[in-house]
Design an enzyme around this catalytic site. Structure first.
Site, PDB file in Angstrom:
ATOM      1  N   SER A  69       4.430   3.990   3.152  1.00 44.22           N
ATOM      2  CA  SER A  69       4.004   2.772   2.463  1.00 44.22           C
ATOM      3  C   SER A  69       4.020   1.604   3.448  1.00 44.22           C
ATOM      4  O   SER A  69       4.531   1.738   4.558  1.00 44.22           O
ATOM      5  CB  SER A  69       4.973   2.505   1.312  1.00 44.22           C
ATOM      6  OG  SER A  69       4.581   1.387   0.554  1.00 44.22           O
ATOM      7  N   LYS A  70       3.456   0.489   3.099  1.00 48.15           N
ATOM      8  CA  LYS A  70       3.545  -0.708   3.939  1.00 48.15           C
ATOM      9  C   LYS A  70       3.148  -1.918   3.105  1.00 48.15           C
ATOM     10  O   LYS A  70       2.375  -1.780   2.156  1.00 48.15           O
ATOM     11  CB  LYS A  70       2.586  -0.594   5.137  1.00 48.15           C
ATOM     12  CG  LYS A  70       2.950  -1.495   6.293  1.00 48.15           C
ATOM     13  CD  LYS A  70       4.070  -0.890   7.132  1.00 48.15           C
ATOM     14  CE  LYS A  70       4.485  -1.775   8.272  1.00 48.15           C
ATOM     15  NZ  LYS A  70       5.326  -1.042   9.228  1.00 48.15           N
ATOM     16  N   GLY A  71       3.676  -3.058   3.468  1.00 46.18           N
ATOM     17  CA  GLY A  71       3.332  -4.275   2.737  1.00 46.18           C
ATOM     18  C   GLY A  71       3.042  -5.405   3.693  1.00 46.18           C
ATOM     19  O   GLY A  71       3.380  -5.347   4.872  1.00 46.18           O
TER      20      GLY A  71
ATOM     21  N   SER B 101       0.841  -1.186   0.000  1.00 46.13           N
ATOM     22  CA  SER B 101       0.000   0.000   0.000  1.00 46.13           C
ATOM     23  C   SER B 101       0.887   1.250   0.000  1.00 46.13           C
ATOM     24  O   SER B 101       1.866   1.311   0.734  1.00 46.13           O
ATOM     25  CB  SER B 101      -0.868  -0.042   1.260  1.00 46.13           C
ATOM     26  OG  SER B 101      -1.616   1.127   1.347  1.00 46.13           O
TER      27      SER B 101
END
Ligand code: NAD
Length: 478
Positions: free
Chosen positions: A108-110, A63
């Site tokens: 961001s992040k995953g 994201s």
């Protein structure tokens, strides 16, 4: 065991509510508030990997919350509970966190829906490489656009696989090592990254304890020495925070809460022993360092000076908040306190050092690693010996004085060896981290104490972070 009775907002809604609470106290140009709050894009990928004679399908996310600065930055989490709402909440937190500690990144992040304990190392490598391939081919891993890092369930090993996979796909990219941070030191990483988030929690608490008025609000006095601490989650962040606070600052870790229960020892737990036990046995049950309690979460209600949730989000919520007795909570995990519980604690006057700030040590040292990768040189390599040579000049002069004055004056024992040694990479990283944590605390504190309408550190942290993101958009002409 507490059974959930209250319906609460989701993690992302909780972050948005905290955001809304802060922007209501700011004067942003019309429309900018909405632009900053929304998540720019979330990519969902489903991919298959042939393992154990059959094809397994995995679901992953990356994201991107805000690209006001690039690259965007944020960890990759491996857990079965990973979902879109969670990665979007975590990506938003990254935006405000990076702004707060002045790391020049967007958020961001995953995440990958997986139980890492269910797979062998070579299988995890195959899965990670395939996930990295899916993200890299869409520039969701890229040194100048999107740079992941470790989070829950991932560490140096996974970051090394991701970096290697990116390099295989981009063989002429001279900056390929900067595509991910949190790599092992021998594979482009930086000294002090593994400990960084826990170290940052320690530096945050030390800074808090430097301010008598702030301590007084939490009903505390003195230093960290002798303070009683409860930690939830003895993983990377919780372990390092507990270790440094107990071994370097004299705090007493009286209880640890893990996924399989809790462990109590009023005299202070041996953190290294507990951590080693968890690694060997997969949980704390049976660990001889303290008394085992099957209902670990009930230990949230034990009396202590400092409570450190360092596991997952939403653990302090409307169902258990009434029993929380700590006057100071430091959010080492992301989002451990729900919006509803936050309101209750705020009314009660509990001091909360918020996640945005408290766990920013990880991204801060990741920033240093990224800079190191782009400059292709280790910190201190050019200056260290020159610094030592200059110090030697001064020591020579002092020794000459020493001889001249005979026994009337002499150097303090160990002064020479301490002063002569130039700083190595680890010392420089810790110094940069300490400086970052102190500066960010002061910027939050100025808003907290400087405005009558900002009663808590979380709102102050959001205001500082959001106003920096807003300035950055304004500078771009938006
Ligand atoms: P980790 O996987 O190393 O450790 C998490 C620990 O929490 C494990 O020991 C696990 O058993 C325990 N745990 C999980 N669920 C639990 C539960 N319900 N009750 C009690 N214990 C539980 O993860 P980590 O990297 O230490 O991350 C922890 C938190 O810190 C996460 O919220 C993460 O987003 C945040 N964080 C991590 C970093 C980093 O650099 N690793 C940086 C910033 C923020």
């Amino acid at each position: 065991m507490i059974v959930a009775v209250h319906k609460e907002p989701s993690f992302r809604e909780s972050v948005d509510l905290m955001f809304n609470h802060a922007v209501a106290l700011m004067r942003l140009p019309p429309g900018l508030e909405e632009k900053i709050r929304v998540c720019n894009a979330t990519y969902t990928v489903r991919f298959g990997v042939r393992l154990r004679g059959q094809i397994f399908t995995f679901t992953g996310y990356r994201s991107v919350h805000s690209e006001h600065m690039e690259p965007v930055k944020g960890g990759i989490r491996y857990a079965t509970a990973v979902n879109q709402d969670e990665v979007e909440a975590l990506a938003a937190l990254m935006t405000y966190k990076c702004a707060l500690v002045e790391a020049p990144f967007g958020g961001s992040k995953g995440g990958l829906c997986i139980d890492p304990r269910a797979w062998e190392e070579h299988e995890l490598e195959q899965i990670t490489r395939r996930f990295a391939y899916e993200l890299a081919k869409r520039d969701l891993i890229n040194p100048s656009q999107n740079v992941p890092a470790p989070d829950m369930g991932t560490g140096e090993r996974e970051m090394a696989w991701i970096a290697d996979q990116y390099k295989r796909m981009n063989t002429t990219d001279i900056n390929a090592n900067a595509c991910v941070t949190g790599k092992p030191a021998n594979a482009g990483g930086i000294q002090g990254r593994v400990e960084a988030t826990g170290r940052g929690v320690q530096y945050a608490l030390r800074e808090f304890f430097r301010h008598p008025e702030d301590k007084a609000i939490a009903g505390l006095t003195g230093t960290l020495d002798g303070k009683t601490v409860i930690v939830q989650g003895l993983g990377n962040v919780g372990y390092h925070a507990a270790k440094f606070l107990s071994q370097e600052d004299g705090a007493r870790i009286i209880a640890v809460i893990e996924h399989d229960g809790g462990l109590i020892n009023p005299d202070g737990l041996d953190v290294d022993m507990v951590s080693q036990w968890i690694r060997q046995h997969g949980g704390i049950s049976g660990c001889p360092a303290g008394e085992f309690i099957a209902d670990g979460a009930s230990l949230f209600h034990m009396e202590c000076d400092i409570l450190i949730p360092a596991a997952i989000e939403g653990v302090i919520n409307l169902d258990n908040v009434d029993g929380i007795r700590a006057q100071l909570i430091i959010e080492a995990a992301n989002g451990p306190i729900t919006y509803g519980a936050d309101q209750v604690l705020r009314k009660r006057g509990t001091v909360i050092i918020p996640d945005l700030y408290a766990n920013a040590g990880g991204v801060t040292v990741s920033y240093f690693e990224w800079v190191k990768n782009l400059s292709h040189i280790r910190f201190g390599r050019m200056q260290r010996r020159q610094e030592e040579a200059r110090h030697q000049l001064l020591v020579d002069e002092l020794e000459r004085l020493d001889r001249y004055l005979n026994d009337a004056w002499s150097l303090t024992p160990h002064f020479k060896e301490k002063y002569l040694r130039g700083a190595d990479e680890l010392e420089l990283v810790r110094s940069g981290l300490d400086d970052t944590m102190r500066t960010a605390y002061q910027s939050m504190r100025e808003v907290w104490h400087g405005r009558d309408d900002v009663p808590d550190l979380r709102t102050a942290a959001y205001i500082v972070g959001i106003s920096r993101v807003a300035s950055s958009y304004r500078a771009k002409g938006l």
